[in-house]
Design a protein around this motif. Structure first.
Motif, PDB file in Angstrom:
ATOM      1  N   LYS A 139       0.830  -1.216   0.000  1.00 58.44           N
ATOM      2  CA  LYS A 139       0.000   0.000   0.000  1.00 58.44           C
ATOM      3  C   LYS A 139       0.860   1.260   0.000  1.00 58.44           C
ATOM      4  CE  LYS A 139      -4.356  -1.670   1.761  1.00 58.44           C
ATOM      5  NZ  LYS A 139      -5.284  -1.713   2.903  1.00 58.44           N
ATOM      6  N   PRO A 179      -4.976  -5.257  -6.077  1.00 60.91           N
ATOM      7  CA  PRO A 179      -5.110  -5.288  -4.611  1.00 60.91           C
ATOM      8  C   PRO A 179      -5.498  -6.681  -4.128  1.00 60.91           C
ATOM      9  CG  PRO A 179      -6.612  -3.682  -5.622  1.00 60.91           C
ATOM     10  CD  PRO A 179      -6.065  -4.539  -6.718  1.00 60.91           C
ATOM     11  N   VAL A 185     -11.984  -5.342  -5.167  1.00 60.13           N
ATOM     12  CA  VAL A 185     -13.401  -4.988  -5.318  1.00 60.13           C
ATOM     13  C   VAL A 185     -13.463  -3.923  -6.409  1.00 60.13           C
ATOM     14  CG1 VAL A 185     -15.422  -3.988  -4.196  1.00 60.13           C
ATOM     15  CG2 VAL A 185     -13.856  -5.405  -2.873  1.00 60.13           C
ATOM     16  N   ASP A 207      -5.013   8.079   4.577  1.00 64.00           N
ATOM     17  CA  ASP A 207      -4.469   6.738   4.402  1.00 64.00           C
ATOM     18  C   ASP A 207      -5.629   5.799   4.101  1.00 64.00           C
ATOM     19  OD1 ASP A 207      -1.812   7.192   4.771  1.00 64.00           O
ATOM     20  OD2 ASP A 207      -1.749   6.551   6.868  1.00 64.00           O
ATOM     21  N   PHE A 208      -5.387   4.830   3.237  1.00 61.64           N
ATOM     22  CA  PHE A 208      -6.417   3.819   2.949  1.00 61.64           C
ATOM     23  C   PHE A 208      -5.934   2.482   3.456  1.00 61.64           C
ATOM     24  CE2 PHE A 208      -6.871   7.118  -0.301  1.00 61.64           C
ATOM     25  CZ  PHE A 208      -8.142   7.529   0.024  1.00 61.64           C
ATOM     26  N   ARG A 209      -6.422   2.079   4.612  1.00 67.64           N
ATOM     27  CA  ARG A 209      -5.934   0.842   5.249  1.00 67.64           C
ATOM     28  C   ARG A 209      -6.586  -0.395   4.682  1.00 67.64           C
ATOM     29  NH1 ARG A 209      -6.040   1.646  11.631  1.00 67.64           N
ATOM     30  NH2 ARG A 209      -5.322  -0.501  11.511  1.00 67.64           N
ATOM     31  N   PHE A 211      -9.157   1.397  -3.839  1.00 64.93           N
ATOM     32  CA  PHE A 211      -7.753   0.952  -3.884  1.00 64.93           C
ATOM     33  C   PHE A 211      -7.192   0.907  -5.307  1.00 64.93           C
ATOM     34  CE2 PHE A 211      -7.693  -1.692   0.324  1.00 64.93           C
ATOM     35  CZ  PHE A 211      -8.013  -0.544   1.023  1.00 64.93           C
ATOM     36  N   LEU A 221      -1.293   4.270  -1.376  1.00 65.91           N
ATOM     37  CA  LEU A 221      -2.509   4.211  -0.566  1.00 65.91           C
ATOM     38  C   LEU A 221      -2.218   4.578   0.888  1.00 65.91           C
ATOM     39  CD1 LEU A 221      -4.025   0.938  -2.049  1.00 65.91           C
ATOM     40  CD2 LEU A 221      -4.892   3.241  -2.360  1.00 65.91           C
ATOM     41  N   LEU A 222      -0.978   4.359   1.300  1.00 67.51           N
ATOM     42  CA  LEU A 222      -0.568   4.716   2.662  1.00 67.51           C
ATOM     43  C   LEU A 222       0.705   5.562   2.592  1.00 67.51           C
ATOM     44  CD1 LEU A 222      -0.787   1.337   4.655  1.00 67.51           C
ATOM     45  CD2 LEU A 222      -2.365   3.260   4.805  1.00 67.51           C
ATOM     46  N   LYS A 250     -13.689  -0.561  -0.491  1.00 70.61           N
ATOM     47  CA  LYS A 250     -12.300  -0.734  -0.944  1.00 70.61           C
ATOM     48  C   LYS A 250     -12.165  -0.710  -2.463  1.00 70.61           C
ATOM     49  CE  LYS A 250     -10.913  -3.035   3.237  1.00 70.61           C
ATOM     50  NZ  LYS A 250     -10.392  -4.172   3.916  1.00 70.61           N
TER      51      LYS A 250
END
Lengths: 310, 257
Positions: A56, A89, A93, B255-257, B86, A61-62, B83
């Protein structure tokens, strides 16, 4: 720029707040590794080891609390550097109201592809991942395996130099896993760099040129499969002998059952193999082979993780 | 800024709304207009056309606002919760482009539904041989300006909190935005220093949504000066810009956990 490693991660640290922000959990604790261009790099570790968190960070993403992550020498926060990567990922989804074809068109547009190249490339990819028949089916009607295959297609759509796959075999049946392995090998032949996370060891042994074993947010071991196995000596050697008398067999602990043609296999500590061989010869036997027993990659991973070795 | 990417995200948002049957609400609007026409044809003698026009415009206002709020509050956080964000954020797009695309998609939804409802009202007027008044277009423009502002606020809320809290915040700004003048008058009369200060803050900081209300002009077919429309457009634009910049800053640092 072109000589930079495909992925360079140095001292990444990431802490998460959990339970209404009163507790902290360390996701990454000084994670460091490098993936050179053209490699198939397997990122191996148990659930919660920091594999997805590292990925991520690499896909923006992080943001890490500390440390540096670079894709071809540039930070992942820049859209230009992300143009060089394709990303699948974990348990992906997608917009389930779209059809597979529509999703690829949407992703292609975001990657700056022309309509014509999106059309040609998505047709080619849907065929190669075995979804040509479902191109016009809404994603909500896809099975988990089909969604995973579509995820691989969208990651490869813009022909990226680096493909990052988070648990690509997850949710796939044995045939599907085999197909994904073939796709990875094919991409590697085309000169792409593949970085994928998994906890399935045979997948890593089968296709990776290099492996990183991670746990608790840090890199434990890194190297080729052969390098990692070479450090996994068990300290035991298997000695196959021929023509030793029954009394000798009873004295020494031998493996059961005896091999064909009167050959018998013994296990002996590698350090005292010399003395054992002398005893065999003194008993009138002949030595057929001496093989130091190697630990498998699984043994090494289990040893590193279960016993907390680093 | 990649306009093609922004448009793709907007179109995807509109497609999602269409396939998730959001536009079924139009049938409800049609029912309201038809029932309303039927009832008022029976009970009104001379001003049927005015009643039809007023209630039709009011229905467009209510439907457009509700649709904007309830679609807008989930437009970002639903993607985060599911999600699906992502694989999109990892694409070579800037996060503010994602926000702009989502906002534009929300506007397309509001525009499509408001346009369809307005067309429905025009047909109803034609059926009942009621005259069309140009001020109705100004009324529609006022609704769209309010939708622009509330949509941007919904996207802002959606970028950092849940759909439930976002909906609550949007309803709060809708109510305070329509009552801010009354709140200021009441606050000025208050003995409490805090109440007076709060009244002033709400009045000067929150958008005064009542300014987009052209009900009087629609009812009596009173033209609105072009300067007023330009000023109001700039007023709405300033709030939209502020809300979207805030949303982009928050979303870019998430942040996308």
């Amino acid at each position: 720029m072109t000589n930079s490693p495909a992925v360079q991660v140095e001292g990444l640290r990431k802490q998460f707040m959990v339970g209404m922000g009163v507790r902290k959990r360390l996701g990454l604790d000084g994670m460091s590794f490098t993936v050179q261009a053209g490699e198939i790099y397997g990122f191996l570790g148990p659930n919660g080891a920091g594999k997805t968190t590292s990925i991520k960070v690499l896909t923006s993403l992080l943001r890490p609390d500390k440390g540096e992550a670079l894709l071809f020498g540039a930070p992942p926060w820049s859209p230009a550097s992300r143009k060089r990567i394709g990303f699948l990922p974990e348990s992906p989804v997608f917009y389930d109201h779209l059809t597979g074809q529509e999703l690829l068109s949407f992703c292609g547009t975001l990657c700056g592809m022309s309509r014509a190249s999106i059309k040609a490339r998505s047709k080619e990819l849907l065929e190669s991942v075995g979804l040509a028949h479902a191109a016009n089916l809404q994603i909500r009607r896809y099975s988990k395996g089909m969604t995973q295959r579509l995820g691989i297609a969208q990651a490869l759509l813009h022909d990226p130099e680096l493909v990052i796959l988070d648990e690509p075999m997850s949710g796939l049946d044995p045939m599907g896993r085999s197909d994904v392995r073939d796709i990875i090998l094919e991409l590697s032949k085309e000169g792409k760099t593949i970085f994928f996370s998994t906890h399935i060891i045979p997948d890593v042994e089968a296709i990776c040129t290099r492996v990183g074993i991670v746990n608790r947010g840090k890199m434990l071991r890194e190297g080729t499969v052969a390098e990692l196995l070479s450090e996994g000596s068990t300290g035991i050697s298997e000695v196959v002998v021929h023509g030793v008398p029954e009394g000798f067999r009873r004295e020494q602990a031998h493996l059961d059952p005896p091999l064909l043609d009167g050959r018998v296999a013994f296990e002996t500590p590698t350090a005292s193999t010399g003395a054992f061989l002398q005893a065999v010869l003194a008993a009138g036997g002949t030595v057929v082979s001496v093989t130091p027993k190697q630990a498998s990659l699984e043994d090494l991973v289990v040893r590193l993780i279960d016993r907390g070795e680093d | 800024m990649k306009l093609r990417s922004i448009w793709a995200i907007a179109w995807q948002t509109l497609t999602e709304a269409r396939r998730n049957k959001v536009f079924y609400s139009l049938f409800l609007f049609a029912l309201v207009v038809v029932l309303n026409s039927y009832i008022f044809t029976e009970v009104t003698i001379t001003t049927m056309d005015r009643v039809l026009k007023d209630t039709g415009m009011a229905a467009i206002n209510v439907f457009a606002i509700l649709l904007t709020i309830f679609t807008g509050v989930g437009v970002i956080n639903r993607e985060i919760d599911r999600k699906s964000v992502f694989s999109i954020i990892a694409k070579p797009i800037a996060r503010f482009e994602f926000i702009l695309g989502k906002y534009l998609g929300l506007l397309l939804i509001a525009l499509a539904t408001s346009g369809a409802m307005f067309l429905g009202l025009l047909i109803a007027l034609k059926v009942y041989r009621a005259p069309f008044h140009p001020a109705m277009l100004v009324g529609l423009y006022g609704v769209l300006l309010e939708v622009l502002v509330l949509g941007a606020f919904a996207v802002l809320c959606s970028s950092f909190t849940s759909a439930f809290v976002s909906a609550f915040m949007c309803i709060a700004i809708f109510v305070s935005g329509h009552l801010s003048s009354e709140l200021l008058v009441s606050a000025k009369k208050s003995a409490s220093e805090l109440s007076r200060a709060m009244g002033k803050i709400i009045y000067y900081v929150m958008p005064n949504l009542e300014r987009f209300n052209f009900k009087y002009n629609v009812t009596y077919d009173v033209p609105v000066p072009a300067e007023t429309l330009i000023t109001l457009t700039a007023y709405a634009g300033a709030y939209v810009l502020a809300f979207l910049v805030a949303a982009a800053v928050i979303f870019s640092n998430r942040d996308f956990r």
